[in-house]
Design a protein around this motif. Sequence first.
Motif, short mmCIF file in Angstrom:
data_model
loop_
_atom_site.label_atom_id
_atom_site.label_comp_id
_atom_site.label_asym_id
_atom_site.label_seq_id
_atom_site.Cartn_x
_atom_site.Cartn_y
_atom_site.Cartn_z
N MET A 1 0.85 -1.15 0.00
CA MET A 1 0.00 0.00 0.00
C MET A 1 0.90 1.23 0.00
SD MET A 1 -3.24 0.54 2.54
CE MET A 1 -2.38 -0.24 3.84
N SER A 2 0.43 2.28 -0.63
CA SER A 2 1.21 3.50 -0.79
C SER A 2 0.26 4.70 -0.71
CB SER A 2 1.90 3.45 -2.15
OG SER A 2 2.49 4.66 -2.51
N ASP A 3 0.82 5.90 -0.56
CA ASP A 3 -0.02 7.10 -0.52
C ASP A 3 -0.65 7.42 -1.86
OD1 ASP A 3 0.34 7.80 2.21
OD2 ASP A 3 2.33 8.53 1.74
N ILE A 4 0.05 7.12 -2.92
CA ILE A 4 -0.46 7.38 -4.27
C ILE A 4 -0.19 6.17 -5.15
CG2 ILE A 4 -0.22 9.89 -4.11
CD1 ILE A 4 2.22 9.62 -5.93
N PRO A 5 -0.96 6.00 -6.22
CA PRO A 5 -0.80 4.83 -7.09
C PRO A 5 0.35 4.99 -8.09
CG PRO A 5 -2.62 6.16 -7.85
CD PRO A 5 -2.11 6.81 -6.60
N TYR A 6 1.56 4.92 -7.55
CA TYR A 6 2.73 5.15 -8.41
C TYR A 6 3.91 4.37 -7.85
CZ TYR A 6 6.05 7.93 -11.19
OH TYR A 6 7.01 8.35 -12.06
N ALA A 7 4.49 3.50 -8.66
CA ALA A 7 5.65 2.71 -8.24
C ALA A 7 6.62 2.57 -9.42
CB ALA A 7 5.21 1.34 -7.73
N PRO A 8 7.35 3.66 -9.73
CA PRO A 8 8.23 3.63 -10.90
C PRO A 8 9.46 2.74 -10.73
CG PRO A 8 8.57 5.65 -9.69
CD PRO A 8 7.41 4.94 -9.03
N HIS A 9 9.68 2.20 -9.57
CA HIS A 9 10.83 1.33 -9.34
C HIS A 9 10.52 -0.13 -9.66
CE1 HIS A 9 8.48 1.08 -5.71
NE2 HIS A 9 9.14 0.01 -5.34
N ILE A 10 9.24 -0.44 -9.92
CA ILE A 10 8.86 -1.79 -10.34
C ILE A 10 8.06 -1.66 -11.63
CG2 ILE A 10 8.91 -2.86 -8.06
CD1 ILE A 10 5.91 -2.46 -7.84
N GLY A 11 8.19 -2.58 -12.50
CA GLY A 11 7.46 -2.52 -13.77
C GLY A 11 8.23 -3.19 -14.88
N ARG A 12 7.90 -2.82 -16.08
CA ARG A 12 8.51 -3.41 -17.27
C ARG A 12 9.49 -2.43 -17.90
NH1 ARG A 12 6.90 -8.24 -20.21
NH2 ARG A 12 5.07 -9.03 -19.16
N LYS A 13 10.61 -2.97 -18.32
CA LYS A 13 11.60 -2.15 -19.02
C LYS A 13 11.19 -1.93 -20.46
CE LYS A 13 15.45 -3.40 -16.08
NZ LYS A 13 16.79 -3.97 -15.99
N GLY A 14 11.53 -0.76 -20.96
CA GLY A 14 11.24 -0.42 -22.35
C GLY A 14 12.50 -0.52 -23.19
N SER A 15 12.47 0.10 -24.35
CA SER A 15 13.59 0.02 -25.29
C SER A 15 14.85 0.70 -24.76
CB SER A 15 13.18 0.65 -26.63
OG SER A 15 12.81 2.01 -26.43
N THR A 16 14.71 1.60 -23.80
CA THR A 16 15.88 2.29 -23.24
C THR A 16 16.61 1.45 -22.20
OG1 THR A 16 14.63 3.31 -21.45
CG2 THR A 16 14.75 4.53 -23.53
N GLY A 17 15.98 0.35 -21.77
CA GLY A 17 16.56 -0.46 -20.70
C GLY A 17 16.12 -0.02 -19.32
N ASN A 18 15.34 1.07 -19.25
CA ASN A 18 14.81 1.56 -17.98
C ASN A 18 13.36 1.13 -17.84
OD1 ASN A 18 17.18 3.04 -17.31
ND2 ASN A 18 16.55 4.63 -18.75
#
Length: 125
Positions: A1-18
């Motif tokens: 659970m978090s204060d806002i619906p945002y977790a940029p440290h987890i997810g899928r990498k794109g073409s940039t590798g990030n």
Amino acid sequence: MSDIPYAPHIGRKGSTGNIEYMNENYIWCECEYSSKINYQEMANQNGVNKDGIIIPKKAYLTDIPYNGFYRYKTNPNMYGDWIIAGAIKIEKILTDDEVDRILKEKGISPMPRYGGSINLAEYGF
């Protein structure tokens, strides 16, 4: 659970590798949690190193916080903290449009969902 619906440290990498995309099978919910007891001081004590400095990644409890909560940061790159609580109540499952609106109101660029928006009706929501 978090204060806002945002977790940029987890997810899928794109073409940039990030990480550029939210995982396709993740959802965000609006929740209430038990806040009667704030366990933050206890959690912080577990994260204190020999020099008296709190190491956020180590500032956690080994038991579920009964009737309360504390905040925990698993990764220095994460936005905000996770809220660790002994009890939560899911009030509402948020659509991708609702998540995007919340983030834009906070001045945060939403991450697109990998594979496109999810249809919550397919899952009975």
